[in-house]
Enzyme design. Structure first.
Site, mmCIF file in Angstrom:
data_model
loop_
_atom_site.group_PDB
_atom_site.id
_atom_site.type_symbol
_atom_site.label_atom_id
_atom_site.label_comp_id
_atom_site.label_asym_id
_atom_site.label_seq_id
_atom_site.Cartn_x
_atom_site.Cartn_y
_atom_site.Cartn_z
ATOM 1 N N ASP A 190 -12.527 -9.351 4.532
ATOM 2 C CA ASP A 190 -13.660 -9.296 4.162
ATOM 3 C C ASP A 190 -14.317 -10.759 3.803
ATOM 4 O O ASP A 190 -15.229 -10.729 3.457
ATOM 5 C CB ASP A 190 -13.685 -8.445 2.305
ATOM 6 C CG ASP A 190 -14.086 -6.856 2.856
ATOM 7 O OD1 ASP A 190 -13.544 -6.323 3.657
ATOM 8 O OD2 ASP A 190 -13.977 -6.397 1.634
ATOM 9 N N TYR A 194 1.035 -1.144 0.006
ATOM 10 C CA TYR A 194 0.205 -0.103 0.195
ATOM 11 C C TYR A 194 1.058 1.635 -0.312
ATOM 12 O O TYR A 194 0.438 2.838 -0.614
ATOM 13 C CB TYR A 194 -0.741 -0.018 1.139
ATOM 14 C CG TYR A 194 -2.629 -1.484 1.445
ATOM 15 C CD1 TYR A 194 -2.092 -1.757 0.749
ATOM 16 C CD2 TYR A 194 -3.532 -0.026 0.922
ATOM 17 C CE1 TYR A 194 -3.148 -2.736 1.190
ATOM 18 C CE2 TYR A 194 -4.340 -0.691 1.139
ATOM 19 C CZ TYR A 194 -4.573 -2.312 1.018
ATOM 20 O OH TYR A 194 -5.925 -3.077 0.917
ATOM 21 N N ASP A 221 -3.053 -18.281 0.774
ATOM 22 C CA ASP A 221 -3.852 -18.829 -0.206
ATOM 23 C C ASP A 221 -4.880 -20.164 0.588
ATOM 24 O O ASP A 221 -5.837 -20.211 0.413
ATOM 25 C CB ASP A 221 -3.122 -19.337 -1.125
ATOM 26 C CG ASP A 221 -1.927 -20.057 -1.354
ATOM 27 O OD1 ASP A 221 -1.630 -20.310 0.069
ATOM 28 O OD2 ASP A 221 -1.183 -20.262 -2.477
ATOM 29 N N ASP A 224 -6.518 -7.065 3.995
ATOM 30 C CA ASP A 224 -7.196 -6.415 3.794
ATOM 31 C C ASP A 224 -8.617 -7.213 2.971
ATOM 32 O O ASP A 224 -9.723 -7.612 3.453
ATOM 33 C CB ASP A 224 -7.286 -5.500 2.663
ATOM 34 C CG ASP A 224 -8.373 -4.696 2.022
ATOM 35 O OD1 ASP A 224 -9.347 -4.002 2.609
ATOM 36 O OD2 ASP A 224 -8.161 -5.333 0.541
HETATM 37 C C1 IPM Z 1 -10.356 -0.881 4.069
HETATM 38 C C2 IPM Z 1 -10.304 -0.401 2.212
HETATM 39 C C3 IPM Z 1 -9.338 0.464 2.293
HETATM 40 C C4 IPM Z 1 -8.177 -0.131 2.457
HETATM 41 C C5 IPM Z 1 -9.446 1.281 0.922
HETATM 42 C C6 IPM Z 1 -10.427 2.284 0.911
HETATM 43 C C7 IPM Z 1 -8.015 1.588 0.113
HETATM 44 O O1 IPM Z 1 -10.668 -1.413 1.236
HETATM 45 O O2 IPM Z 1 -10.344 -0.244 4.688
HETATM 46 O O3 IPM Z 1 -10.927 -2.005 3.992
HETATM 47 O O4 IPM Z 1 -7.811 -0.674 1.751
HETATM 48 O O5 IPM Z 1 -7.314 -0.418 3.717
HETATM 49 MN MN MN Z 2 -11.097 -3.434 2.505
#
Ligand code: IPM
Ligand code: MN
Ligand code: NAD
Length: 367
Positions: free
Chosen positions: A250, A143, A222, A246
């Site tokens: 999710d 990042y 993975d 990240d």
């Molecule tokens: C998160 C988001 C951010 C990240 C993006 C919007 C920069 O996906 O906070 O999870 O990747 O950290």
């Molecule tokens: Mn995210």
């Protein structure tokens, strides 16, 4: 009467559903302030697309100043198709404020509520009882490495980690494991990436030198993505770098029934923390009073606990959210018919009921 303590809270509503869920969380904090005798002084500042539209900057300098001077920061979400292809991206603002505040540790807890286990696309018996927390490194890795385009038309993103960056997030993860079930799974891609080999070396050393009583396992990202779906109950603290954290967070949000439920805390070493739901600006539902505010409201609970040291206040929000979910009072993502504000009101009513019951020593029955 003693003057109520005043806390200076910066709100960064941002874009899409950000303003809707931030307003919901603010209302819950105001209710908590009334019950516990705290004063929350809120000030709103620009970030993301809202900053680009207003002043051409996804992180105006006055926003950074306000955040650094705050007791805590609550953020909604940034981004959306409106700003795709433009000269500045809303996400730049979020990354820049994380860096400016030194927020290297992003905590993303997930507990699967027994009443919502059936909402997951996975079998109830797999997800019931899941209780884990992702410790995501937040200010390093790909990042924040050098990135750009070359004359030959190619593009690059450099992934780099220093020893110190890995040490401090590893310590944070191990310390938390000591207060939980004592297990850390460190996730990397050490079979391919040099930064991951360094990650594994440093985590192994910090474990041996400082936290030998914690059980440490290493996993490749993975197969970890697979195991998190097959046997999520096995995990306690998941320690990982920025991008893997990240993506995996999710993924695990699906276990709990909706991404709209997951909160996060971003912390540094001293200084204010930043608290935000893990979801994004959800452009597909923004502006329709459809967003689940629980992730933002539980982020406000994390703000109280980790940002201000107000544990009882945080617990009372968490109990209210659990009670409302148990009663089936939810937004559409969880099969309910409440809007964002309606769901927030239900949580506020539950806080009132819990306090009334405590004051009258009554046992509440929900659901
Ligand atoms: C998160 C988001 C951010 C990240 C993006 C919007 C920069 O996906 O906070 O999870 O990747 O950290
Ligand atoms: Mn995210
Ligand atoms: P997203 O998280 O915004 O949405 C993914 C899906 O989840 C969508 O279907 C959305 O409707 C649903 N969803 C998200 N939050 C919800 C909620 N509270 N209640 C109910 N449903 C919810 O991810 P995306 O669509 O990939 O990204 C949209 C934008 O958000 C992008 O610009 C991205 O960069 C940004 N983003 C920002 C943050 C942040 O500000 N921290 C986090 C992730 C993504």
């Amino acid at each position: 009467m003693v003057d109520p303590r005043t806390y200076n809270i910066v709100l960064l509503p941002g874009d899409g559903v950000g303003p809707e869920v931030t307003a919901a969380a603010k209302a819950v904090l105001q209710c908590i302030g009334d019950f516990y005798g705290h004063r929350f002084d809120f000030s709103e500042h620009l970030i993301g697309g809202a900053g680009i539209d207003a002043v051409g900057d996804p992180l105006p300098p006055e926003t950074t100043e306000a955040c650094l001077a705050a007791d805590a920061v609550l953020l909604g979400a940034v981004g959306g198709p409106k700003w795709d292809g433009g000269p500045r991206r809303p996400e730049e603002g979020l990354l820049a404020i994380r860096k400016a505040m030194g927020l290297f540790a992003n905590l993303r807890p997930l507990q699967v509520s027994p009443v919502l286990a059936h909402r997951s696309p996975l079998k109830k018996e797999i997800v019931e009882g899941v209780d884990l927390i992702v410790f995501r490194e937040l200010t390093g890795g790909v990042y924040f490495g050098d990135k750009g385009r070359k004359d030959d038309g190619s593009a690059y993103d450099v992934c780099a980690y220093s020893v110190e960056e890995i040490e401090r997030i590893a310590r944070a993860g191990f310390r938390t494991a000591l207060q939980r079930r004592g297990k850390v799974t460190s996730v990397d891609k050490a079979n391919v990436m040099e930064t991951s080999r360094l990650w594994r070396e440093v985590v192994t050393r910090i474990h041996a030198e400082e936290f030998p009583q914690v059980e440490l396992k290493h996993a490749l990202v993975d197969s970890m993505a697979m195991h998190l779906i097959q046997k999520p109950r096995d995990y306690d603290v998941i320690l990982t770098e920025n991008m893997f954290g990240d993506i995996l967070s999710d993924e695990i949000s699906v276990l709990g029934g909706s991404i709209g439920l997951l909160p996060s805390a971003s912390l540094g070493s001293g200084g204010p923390g930043l608290f935000e739901p893990i979801h994004g600006s959800a452009p597909d539902i923004a502006g329709h009073d459809l967003a689940n505010p629980a992730g933002a409201i539980l982020s406000a609970a994390m703000l109280l606990r980790h940002g201000l040291g107000l544990d009882d206040e945080a617990s009372s929000i968490e109990a209210a959210v659990a009670a409302v979910l148990a009663a089936g009072a939810t937004t559409a993502d969880l099969g309910g018919d409440l809007g964002t504000r309606g769901a927030a009101d239900a949580i506020i009513d539950a806080i009132r009921a819990i306090h009334w019951a405590a004051a009258h020593r009554v046992q509440m029955h929900w659901g």
